[in-house]
Design a protein around this motif. Sequence first.
Motif, mmCIF file in Angstrom:
data_model
loop_
_atom_site.group_PDB
_atom_site.id
_atom_site.type_symbol
_atom_site.label_atom_id
_atom_site.label_comp_id
_atom_site.label_asym_id
_atom_site.label_seq_id
_atom_site.Cartn_x
_atom_site.Cartn_y
_atom_site.Cartn_z
ATOM 1 N N VAL A 27 14.696 9.899 -0.964
ATOM 2 C CA VAL A 27 13.706 9.519 -2.022
ATOM 3 C C VAL A 27 12.411 8.843 -1.346
ATOM 4 O O VAL A 27 12.783 8.116 -0.494
ATOM 5 C CB VAL A 27 14.166 8.470 -2.799
ATOM 6 N N LEU A 28 11.425 9.405 -1.265
ATOM 7 C CA LEU A 28 10.166 8.950 -0.685
ATOM 8 C C LEU A 28 9.354 8.308 -1.840
ATOM 9 O O LEU A 28 9.146 9.109 -2.768
ATOM 10 C CB LEU A 28 9.475 10.105 0.042
ATOM 11 N N THR A 29 8.527 7.246 -1.610
ATOM 12 C CA THR A 29 7.747 6.708 -2.794
ATOM 13 C C THR A 29 6.202 6.259 -2.590
ATOM 14 O O THR A 29 5.907 5.382 -3.260
ATOM 15 C CB THR A 29 8.500 5.419 -3.468
ATOM 16 N N PRO A 30 5.899 6.879 -1.512
ATOM 17 C CA PRO A 30 4.277 6.523 -1.441
ATOM 18 C C PRO A 30 3.396 7.307 -2.595
ATOM 19 O O PRO A 30 3.992 7.989 -3.196
ATOM 20 C CB PRO A 30 3.697 7.402 0.139
ATOM 21 N N GLN A 76 13.265 0.414 -9.946
ATOM 22 C CA GLN A 76 12.396 1.701 -10.557
ATOM 23 C C GLN A 76 13.328 2.639 -10.957
ATOM 24 O O GLN A 76 14.076 3.313 -9.893
ATOM 25 C CB GLN A 76 11.432 1.718 -10.034
ATOM 26 N N TRP A 77 13.173 3.245 -12.020
ATOM 27 C CA TRP A 77 13.964 4.490 -12.364
ATOM 28 C C TRP A 77 13.190 5.657 -11.728
ATOM 29 O O TRP A 77 11.999 5.790 -11.898
ATOM 30 C CB TRP A 77 14.362 4.676 -13.918
ATOM 31 N N HIS A 78 13.985 6.523 -10.833
ATOM 32 C CA HIS A 78 13.140 7.745 -10.364
ATOM 33 C C HIS A 78 13.874 8.817 -11.050
ATOM 34 O O HIS A 78 15.038 9.145 -11.484
ATOM 35 C CB HIS A 78 13.885 7.937 -8.894
ATOM 36 N N THR A 79 13.011 9.947 -11.481
ATOM 37 C CA THR A 79 13.508 10.905 -12.207
ATOM 38 C C THR A 79 14.409 12.036 -11.334
ATOM 39 O O THR A 79 15.076 12.992 -11.975
ATOM 40 C CB THR A 79 12.184 11.857 -12.831
#
Length: 574
Positions: free
Chosen positions: A9-12, A517-520
């Motif tokens: 999971v990457l979130t930039p 945070q919820w990630h899809t």
Amino acid sequence: MMINRSRSVLTPKLTWQPLVAVLGLLACLPWLILSPVNAQNPLTHHPSAYIALHADDPINWHLWGPEAMQLAQEQQKPIFISSGYFACHWCHVMHQENYKDPLVAELLNQHFISVKIDRELLPDLDDYLLNRLRAATGSAGWPLHGILTPEGQLFSGFVYQPRDTLLQTLLHLNHWWREDATRIRALSRPATQANETPVSREQLHERIHHNLVDAMDSFEGGLNHTQKFPHSPLLLSLIKQTPLNNDQAEWLETTLEQMQNEHLRDHIHQGFFRYTVDPNWQEPHFEKMLYDNAQLAELFFIAGQKFDRDDFIITAQHTLDYIERELFSPITGLAQSSQSAIDAQGIDGGRYIWSSAALADVLSENQFNLVNQAWQLDNPPPFELGWLPKPIQSDEWLNIQQALALRPAITDDKQLLSWNGLLIRSYLQGFLVTQNPAYQHNMISLANRLHSLLSLPTPPRALNNQGQLVEYATLEDFAYVISALEDMAHYLADNYWLNQAANLRDLARQQFFINEQWHTSTQALLPGQSRYYDLIDLATPSSTAIMRCNEPMIAISDDFQPWQYASYLRYQCD
């Protein structure tokens, strides 16, 4: 067999920048040298019928994953993502006109890393591309194309394009990238986070109802758009609210009548099409989706009780009959995802539209005379191929319907867990309204089947009729099944289902709740792919609305209309 993919999971974050036109490209580009397509084609025998359809293209297609991004970075080429789905008419047109063309293939093979995705298997990636394109241009659809830097920053996108237009677009993009890649990277540098405002559920309720005053089409039903979609999450949210004011109740009933009686509904095979291309519900886009039909069956059962309308209940029953007859797979115990807009001859709407001559061939003389008078067959047809059947007031209608129901459909055998989760709710409402024990049996069987699949060590996104487990489950898969099990517990007063739902909530939290945070998805590879804290409704409900049902505050964005957050009013934990 599980399709092997990364689970990082990457979130930039990302901001969109529109494509800048570049002129005079044909003269300055070097001669194209033909190159062979990869011998090891990853699309061959892919469990997605849509992806496997492209296995014979002359394009070096890749599957989405870190390997494709690594290859783009090694070769310093932009990534060309093409997203579509099996039932999509224009996806098939794009395939035949463009992706089989040797010049299109050569441009893509030399200058891009081309990735083909099935939007139904990777909904988080597709939603991200769709929302960014819609924000930049005001509209979006399928086939959907996103052009990314090798690092995954989106800098251009488009939908269907004819061959010559596509060739020009690819030449423009290649020239722009070769001449100004540094500037493209700077312009497409991702934003840190979407601009969202926290509001209470009461404030959201007020915003939605104020927003709907101008959005409702009080004459034709639906929303004031040039095309008419069911917007099932909105309607299901509204119909559960009490009390509705008179204008909203009247608009809601009008919308249901128009969807039921006009051409969003297939009056021969039953079930509903995805949308109509006109504002009067007359010209459907002929694909049929499980998610629409599951939600609309639930909606019409609820509406039948709310408005004391037996015809609404009958429509709901016919919709479930359609799902069981044409989509249900006895091999897996799940419903298949969709039926194509095209028939076996590649004709858009070919299963559904009838010429006068074809009607005369299959109907008796008396039956033909009846429809000739009712449908005014002596006038020019409303469609190029003829007429789209609609019920007539005659005792012969059921026989006419049966005679016209023999044309076969092309069905995608992919069975998505999330959309089957929506189907549980349809059976639940059907059982509550009709007390039909078959609905209860199907509901329980489907609930147990989905809970079992989601409890696997590596739960799948989908199955197919060959028994393959396809891709990885997303937050949506868990959320839709969880909400259905919680409704079963509530309406059936059975804590067994509440415990089953709680078990899935724990599993979902372990996999998808990351950095508060919820990630899809566990595979969000692109910068900005998780930029929104609370997701909107699309054609199906927001997964975060379900998973955050006990939170008092909702983060909404001005990027969207307030009514697109309607599911946050529907899903509220006790």
